[in-house]
Design an enzyme around this catalytic site. Sequence first.
Site, PDB file in Angstrom:
ATOM      1  N   GLY A  16       6.119 -42.590   6.959  1.00  0.00           N
ATOM      2  CA  GLY A  16       5.933 -42.923   5.542  1.00  0.00           C
ATOM      3  C   GLY A  16       4.467 -43.102   5.195  1.00  0.00           C
ATOM      4  O   GLY A  16       3.722 -43.757   5.927  1.00  0.00           O
ATOM      5  N   SER A  17       4.057 -42.523   4.043  1.00  0.00           N
ATOM      6  CA  SER A  17       2.657 -42.621   3.617  1.00  0.00           C
ATOM      7  C   SER A  17       2.503 -43.498   2.377  1.00  0.00           C
ATOM      8  O   SER A  17       1.514 -43.412   1.666  1.00  0.00           O
ATOM      9  CB  SER A  17       2.105 -41.220   3.337  1.00  0.00           C
ATOM     10  N   GLY A  18       3.525 -44.326   2.117  1.00  0.00           N
ATOM     11  CA  GLY A  18       3.419 -45.289   1.016  1.00  0.00           C
ATOM     12  C   GLY A  18       2.535 -46.465   1.420  1.00  0.00           C
ATOM     13  O   GLY A  18       1.811 -46.410   2.413  1.00  0.00           O
ATOM     14  N   PHE A  19       2.627 -47.538   0.673  1.00  0.00           N
ATOM     15  CA  PHE A  19       1.771 -48.687   0.952  1.00  0.00           C
ATOM     16  C   PHE A  19       1.992 -49.239   2.357  1.00  0.00           C
ATOM     17  O   PHE A  19       1.046 -49.565   3.066  1.00  0.00           O
ATOM     18  CB  PHE A  19       2.020 -49.780  -0.085  1.00  0.00           C
ATOM     19  N   GLY A  20       3.260 -49.327   2.785  1.00  0.00           N
ATOM     20  CA  GLY A  20       3.555 -49.887   4.104  1.00  0.00           C
ATOM     21  C   GLY A  20       2.965 -49.052   5.219  1.00  0.00           C
ATOM     22  O   GLY A  20       2.215 -49.551   6.068  1.00  0.00           O
ATOM     23  N   VAL A  84      11.484 -36.859   8.943  1.00  0.00           N
ATOM     24  CA  VAL A  84      12.152 -37.357  10.148  1.00  0.00           C
ATOM     25  C   VAL A  84      13.657 -37.208   9.943  1.00  0.00           C
ATOM     26  O   VAL A  84      14.226 -37.752   9.003  1.00  0.00           O
ATOM     27  CB  VAL A  84      11.770 -38.825  10.417  1.00  0.00           C
ATOM     28  N   GLU A 180       7.549 -50.506 -18.658  1.00  0.00           N
ATOM     29  CA  GLU A 180       6.274 -49.807 -18.823  1.00  0.00           C
ATOM     30  C   GLU A 180       6.476 -48.438 -19.466  1.00  0.00           C
ATOM     31  O   GLU A 180       5.680 -48.011 -20.319  1.00  0.00           O
ATOM     32  CB  GLU A 180       5.562 -49.705 -17.472  1.00  0.00           C
ATOM     33  N   ALA A 329       4.518 -53.478  -3.916  1.00  0.00           N
ATOM     34  CA  ALA A 329       3.459 -52.840  -3.136  1.00  0.00           C
ATOM     35  C   ALA A 329       2.805 -53.860  -2.202  1.00  0.00           C
ATOM     36  O   ALA A 329       2.539 -53.582  -1.034  1.00  0.00           O
ATOM     37  CB  ALA A 329       2.419 -52.239  -4.076  1.00  0.00           C
TER      38      ALA A 329
END
Lengths: 427, 427
Positions: A16-20, A84, A180, A329
């Site tokens: 995963g390339s998100g915040f985590g 994956v 938003e 996030a």
Amino acid sequence: MCRPHNEIVHRIVVIGSGFGGLFATRALKRAPVAVTLIAATNHHLFQPLLYQVATGILSSGEIAPPTREVLRRQANATVVQGEVTGLDAGARTLAVLAPDGSAQTVPYDSLIVAGGMVTSYFGNARFERYAHGMKSIDDALRLRSQIFGAFEMAEWTADPQRRAAWLTFAIVGAGPTGVELAGQIGELAHRSLTKEFRNFSPAEARILLFDGGPRILPTFPERLSAKAARALERLGVELHLSTLVADLEETAITVTGPDGERRTVTAMTRIWAAGVRAAPLADIVAQATGAAADRLGRLAVAEDCSLPGHPEIFVVGDMMALKDLPGLAEVAMQTGRHAARVIAARLAGDERPKPFRYRDLGTMAAVSRTSAVAAFGNRGFSGRIGWLAWLVVHLAFLTGFKNRFTTVVHWAITFIGNAREERAFWS
Amino acid sequence: MCRPHNEIVHRIVVIGSGFGGLFATRALKRAPVAVTLIAATNHHLFQPLLYQVATGILSSGEIAPPTREVLRRQANATVVQGEVTGLDAGARTLAVLAPDGSAQTVPYDSLIVAGGMVTSYFGNARFERYAHGMKSIDDALRLRSQIFGAFEMAEWTADPQRRAAWLTFAIVGAGPTGVELAGQIGELAHRSLTKEFRNFSPAEARILLFDGGPRILPTFPERLSAKAARALERLGVELHLSTLVADLEETAITVTGPDGERRTVTAMTRIWAAGVRAAPLADIVAQATGAAADRLGRLAVAEDCSLPGHPEIFVVGDMMALKDLPGLAEVAMQTGRHAARVIAARLAGDERPKPFRYRDLGTMAAVSRTSAVAAFGNRGFSGRIGWLAWLVVHLAFLTGFKNRFTTVVHWAITFIGNAREERAFWS
């Protein structure tokens, strides 16, 4: 490298390339490890600003920096684009599929799972088919075409009923994303697009925000929810609370109001911001490790974010279920960093337990061009002060990635000049 | 409006939101007319910079401002998104199809046709299927995913042959688009991406530029072609001139060289910048009016850009065939403006013939990050001076549309910082 040739380097795979995933990888920069970050997209995604892509403020590149560019100076990190598809927790290997369909087996010594969430339509195929999700760049760009295309169609048609249908925007879910989006569509209708049409006034647009609960932004203090609700109403957004979606169609939404009555509204744009669940990766991990999943599919972890019985596997960010921590996030960043530190400490011989402690840095939502709500522990801000807090935090965060001048310029154009530059669309 | 109620306003329909259509519309700003601009997309397209979108420098919004935003202050102009599917030159009406499939009939008193060009594969279905075109925003974004995806796949694969295939970029056509793309892919390989991969060096990339003619940029003076060729070669671009494409496949290109020998090169990315022809609209106009078309499908016009026998219909820009004028933005702008002035003069009672005279403002192509060729009549510039000329002209032009600060910032990031920010892609 001053390492002896035959030393076996500890291999950490981050999914995963998100915040985590990104913050876990970065926190390993100085550790004597080899990190492989595997992600299905080529970019990180600054998800809290996705609604600004959907409403023509920012370009996709501004909220989605290429992962390998972000990590290019981290010599111990390799970025791989792939999905994956399998985990063998005994052999400690992953099955990974490349975009061209070819497969590879990737071994690991430690694994950090940060697969994030996907839109959940509660298993309802009609909801999925007839409402736009809002989780990926692709979602945001499709929604952008839909929103600006709807105004184009309103200019085209001479039939008042069809025009009203094109000018009705139904948003399901009054969390930050729904709020938003509603606010920015309101800004489009009442401010940004006012001079652009000849056959109708964009202010005729109806923006309907539906939520099953009794107030918008339910994770915020009640006072801030009320302030945000008033700010939305000033932008012409109609709030329909304690209201459940009964059905969706190609041109309409049917809801059941607090009085139990069903009502159908014709709306050519229907947006689903009502639910998320863990990405399919969570199922793969649960099956391979016997990890327990909660009703959103999130994996229950031990206090240090590792899986019970699998101290070498960590789950961080939205995909993790730990002490009712919210899907923010900030939680993803802190847990990603925590997992990295636990692994680094172990490699240094420190095996003491390291429970994760969340440092609450607050939560915020931008309601309109100059109004936001921000909650920091017991303190809350709204209106212009809330918006300034929003701006400072987001600018500080974006510049943490790199100098994001173009973002600042686009914000100035939008917030001061009222224009929307990023809205080219095609068939 | 100080016009009497029952005055019949002259209705001008402009087809196309490119340089020709947009400049025709703007030139009618003060004329006592009602202008309707009909275009299939919602945006103008700054086509000379399309290659910068395809190579990750600019965002789509930066080269594609919304047509109705550009024209929002022009009260006599209405913008309609739709595709013209029919022309009745006797009744003076157009059949127009909206994006939702509904149809309308639009009447006109004067018509300005500015439909531009589309990619021509010379009727070869295999060429069309196996090579990327480069005429629309959609084309550029798909090509961007292909180019950056190819580098991702090169990082993924362990097989040297497959890696070489992913790192081979074949470009057919050495006009400005082909040259500028080749130069920017060279910049990516040798400068921008150098630190981002762990399993190979981007400098291994092969960039092959094929053209049937004996030199690149054939419309430029020979000296400038030679300079541009040397600049490309310094970026590692291989020039294969007097070379014809014989076949294209999913993974390869086959060419016939000047010696008559056939050669097949495995290349996962194949780009078609070799030919254009008039958009299908030209056929519709030719059939309805009996206008003559040249071999590219362009419509032969009289000296004032009107169709012979139809003084109320003008054809401008790339779709027009007049005195061998080249397919340049500048020609489109000047002919668009000219047609508008002829109509305005007629309405003012001035029926004198007004032949179009092209004012040659030069032509340019950017070869690399700091090198361009620019030809102004007999004078030619190359290298850094050519690049400065390129920069000044493009900045001046872009600011003519509106303040394009973000473009300047993106150029600074790319040309000084070597980074490519706009390259988020998805499946």
